[in-house]
Design an enzyme around this catalytic site. Structure first.
Site, mmCIF file in Angstrom:
data_model
loop_
_atom_site.group_PDB
_atom_site.id
_atom_site.type_symbol
_atom_site.label_atom_id
_atom_site.label_comp_id
_atom_site.label_asym_id
_atom_site.label_seq_id
_atom_site.Cartn_x
_atom_site.Cartn_y
_atom_site.Cartn_z
ATOM 1 N N GLY A 12 0.828 -1.210 0.000
ATOM 2 C CA GLY A 12 0.000 0.000 0.000
ATOM 3 C C GLY A 12 0.859 1.256 0.000
ATOM 4 O O GLY A 12 2.093 1.189 0.058
ATOM 5 N N ASP A 13 0.185 2.396 -0.128
ATOM 6 C CA ASP A 13 0.838 3.708 -0.060
ATOM 7 C C ASP A 13 1.868 3.921 -1.167
ATOM 8 O O ASP A 13 2.905 4.555 -0.958
ATOM 9 C CB ASP A 13 1.517 3.911 1.308
ATOM 10 N N LYS A 16 -0.611 5.848 -5.598
ATOM 11 C CA LYS A 16 -1.511 5.552 -6.719
ATOM 12 C C LYS A 16 -2.426 6.734 -7.035
ATOM 13 O O LYS A 16 -2.793 6.956 -8.175
ATOM 14 C CB LYS A 16 -2.383 4.323 -6.395
ATOM 15 N N GLY A 17 -2.788 7.498 -5.979
ATOM 16 C CA GLY A 17 -3.723 8.617 -6.159
ATOM 17 C C GLY A 17 -3.216 9.626 -7.164
ATOM 18 O O GLY A 17 -3.953 10.094 -8.028
ATOM 19 N N GLY A 40 -5.932 5.576 1.742
ATOM 20 C CA GLY A 40 -5.694 7.011 1.804
ATOM 21 C C GLY A 40 -4.942 7.405 0.551
ATOM 22 O O GLY A 40 -3.788 7.038 0.378
ATOM 23 N N HIS A 41 -5.624 8.088 -0.353
ATOM 24 C CA HIS A 41 -4.973 8.484 -1.604
ATOM 25 C C HIS A 41 -4.749 9.991 -1.582
ATOM 26 O O HIS A 41 -5.693 10.758 -1.448
ATOM 27 C CB HIS A 41 -5.829 8.076 -2.810
ATOM 28 N N THR A 130 -6.104 -0.448 10.418
ATOM 29 C CA THR A 130 -6.351 1.000 10.411
ATOM 30 C C THR A 130 -7.498 1.379 11.347
ATOM 31 O O THR A 130 -7.858 2.553 11.431
ATOM 32 C CB THR A 130 -6.692 1.471 8.981
ATOM 33 N N GLN A 228 -4.935 -0.101 -1.337
ATOM 34 C CA GLN A 228 -3.889 -0.882 -0.666
ATOM 35 C C GLN A 228 -2.891 -1.415 -1.717
ATOM 36 O O GLN A 228 -2.780 -0.824 -2.777
ATOM 37 C CB GLN A 228 -4.469 -2.030 0.174
ATOM 38 N N ARG A 309 5.401 5.022 8.915
ATOM 39 C CA ARG A 309 5.515 3.778 8.147
ATOM 40 C C ARG A 309 6.883 3.165 8.354
ATOM 41 O O ARG A 309 7.878 3.888 8.468
ATOM 42 C CB ARG A 309 5.302 4.067 6.660
ATOM 43 N N SER A 417 8.031 9.006 -11.207
ATOM 44 C CA SER A 417 7.562 10.193 -10.497
ATOM 45 C C SER A 417 8.708 10.760 -9.664
ATOM 46 O O SER A 417 9.373 10.028 -8.919
ATOM 47 C CB SER A 417 6.378 9.812 -9.611
#
Ligand code: IMP
Length: 445
Positions: A12-13, A16-17, A40-41, A130, A228, A309, A417
């Site tokens: 996850g994290d 992707k958003g 959470g995006h 979470t 995720q 994290r 990115s």
């Protein structure tokens, strides 16, 4: 026109958003199909940061329809707060959001069950959820007796359903709370509150399965946004340290209702290092200065929970597995700017388990826990890359790192990115040229 999927390849994290927002210019429909408000995006547009939990990241593009499909577990309170937050900032939500009447509803008892279970261990470790009630809601969905779908909120017998479930849940809580005093759930209060939610959400409810099938058959362009990451997949991830849905590419069909034959292209999103929130084995974890450096530069704190994290080196054994599992044909490598200051970068290319060299990702968490990473060292670039916009302009060690990742994962790098902003994006493969460029142009207009 077939569908495209964006799938996170780690725990996850993976950012992707940002990608989904960038890609929306080329799609008619954006779909969230699994998970819930545990996601959470973060999307940064024109210097403004939007944090989305349930609503697809395409909501920031007024030209696309956003669908929360049948496989999602939906907390109406969270969703309404998210809608209000976006509307206050001028985002048109009501006209662009559709909710599946089949999506299962998260109730206060799910959140309470999550909380009560959070101190319990499995295989000697806490899962570290979470606390959004996701697991308990999916458990009730599979168990069926205590499940409520969004469409049920408008049923004439909804009051009786709530009374029946709260009675059973109160018995359960009384039995497991031990010495903790227990305030029983009040069916009338819950019923009244959820009726209000239903009243507000009713205009957005549709049969999303039929909607998506109609759109696919009509040639509309559909983007499916995974939540995720693949390694948290309930069936194929690092069980039991996983989420409760199919978060790898295999969940696309069951969650959305679109048969796999419509999926033409899968973009696998990964950070160029690894992170994990919550418990579970993490062979390349750097619980040291390197990990702290990555956490600081990558701002590696949970979007949903704010938890720091766990950070570590890139794990090519794990990601090769998740890329294969998800049918990935192209990679998006995120956060490359975060590694810019490091003199040396490591990549895990194999594990050593009980003295044996292994390149296949283990099926059991116990084996993964014993895995010692075999690293390859790569020179760092030690240059700021945040303003680089073309692959050729990246420092050569950074390009060598990307080439090595691509080689290890046997897939081309399509997108790189170099920062959170939309413009901080390098198109590394011509397949993604038009998509990303249209996205960038849209924002510039
Ligand atoms: P749950 O999904 O809240 O039940 O949490 C199960 C596990 O998945 C925990 O380790 C969480 O930290 C992790 N998890 C759930 N959602 C996300 C996410 O969006 N990003 C990263 N980890 C997540």
């Amino acid at each position: 026109m077939p569908a495209t999927c964006v799938i996170g390849l780690q725990w996850g994290d993976e950012a992707k958003g940002k990608l989904v927002d960038l890609l929306t210019a080329d799609f008619d429909v954006i779909v969230r199909y699994q998970g819930g408000a545990n996601a959470g995006h973060t999307v940064v547009v024109d210097g403004q940061t939007y944090k989305l939990h349930l609503i697809p990241s395409g909501i920031l593009n007024p030209a696309v329809k956003n669908v929360i499909a049948a496989g999602v577990v939906l907390n109406p309170e969270t969703l309404l707060a998210e809608i209000e937050g976006l509307e206050k900032r001028g985002v048109a939500v009501q006209s662009n959001l559709l909710l599946s009447s089949r999506a299962h509803v998260v109730f206060p008892w799910h959140v309470e069950e999550d909380r009560l279970q959070s101190s319990r261990s499995v295989q000697g470790e806490q899962i570290g959820t979470t606390l959004r009630g996701i697991g308990p809601c999916y458990r009730d969905k599979v168990g069926r007796l205590y499940a409520v779908r969004l469409g049920d909120l408008g049923r004439a017998d909804f009051r009786d359903i709530v009374a029946r479930i709260t009675a059973a849940k109160n018995d359960y809580f009384a039995a497991i709370r031990g010495s903790e005093t227990s305030v029983p759930l009040d069916p009338d209060a819950i019923h009244a509150q959820y009726q209000q939610y239903a009243h507000r959400l009713q205009p957005l409810m549709v049969d999303s399965t039929a909607f998506l099938l109609d759109n696919a058959e009509a040639g509309k362009r559909i983007l499916l946004e995974g939540a995720q990451g693949a390694l948290l997949d309930i069936d194929h991830g690092t069980f039991p340290f996983v989420t409760s849905s199919n978060s790898s590419g295999v969940g696309v069909s069951s969650g959305s209702g679109l048969p796999g034959r419509w999926v033409e292209r899968v973009l696998g999103v990964m950070k160029c290092y690894s992170t994990r929130v919550g418990g579970g084995p993490f062979p390349t974890e750097q619980d040291n200065e390197t990990g702290a450096h990555i956490r600081k530069l990558g701002n590696e704190f949970g979007t949903t929970t704010g938890r720091p994290r766990r950070c570590g080196w890139f794990d090519a054994v794990a990601v090769r597995y998740s890329a294969r599992l998800s049918g990935v044909d192209s990679l998006a490598v995120m956060m490359i700017d975060v590694l810019s200051e490091l003199p040396e970068i490591k990549v895990c290319t194999a594990y050593e388990i009980d003295g044996e060299r292994v390149t296949q990702f283990p099926a059991h968490a116990d084996d993964l826990r014993r895995a010692k990473p075999v690293y390859e060292s790569i020179a760092g670039w030690q240059k700021d890359v945040r303003n680089v916009r073309r692959l050729a302009d990246l420092p050569s060690p950074a390009r060598a790192y990307l080439d090595r990742l691509s080689e290890l994962l046997q897939r081309p790098v399509g997108i790189v990115s170099v920062g959170p902003g939309r413009e901080q994006t390098i198109i590394a493969h011509s397949d993604w040229d038009c998509l990303v460029e249209r996205g960038l142009a849209r924002r510039a207009n």
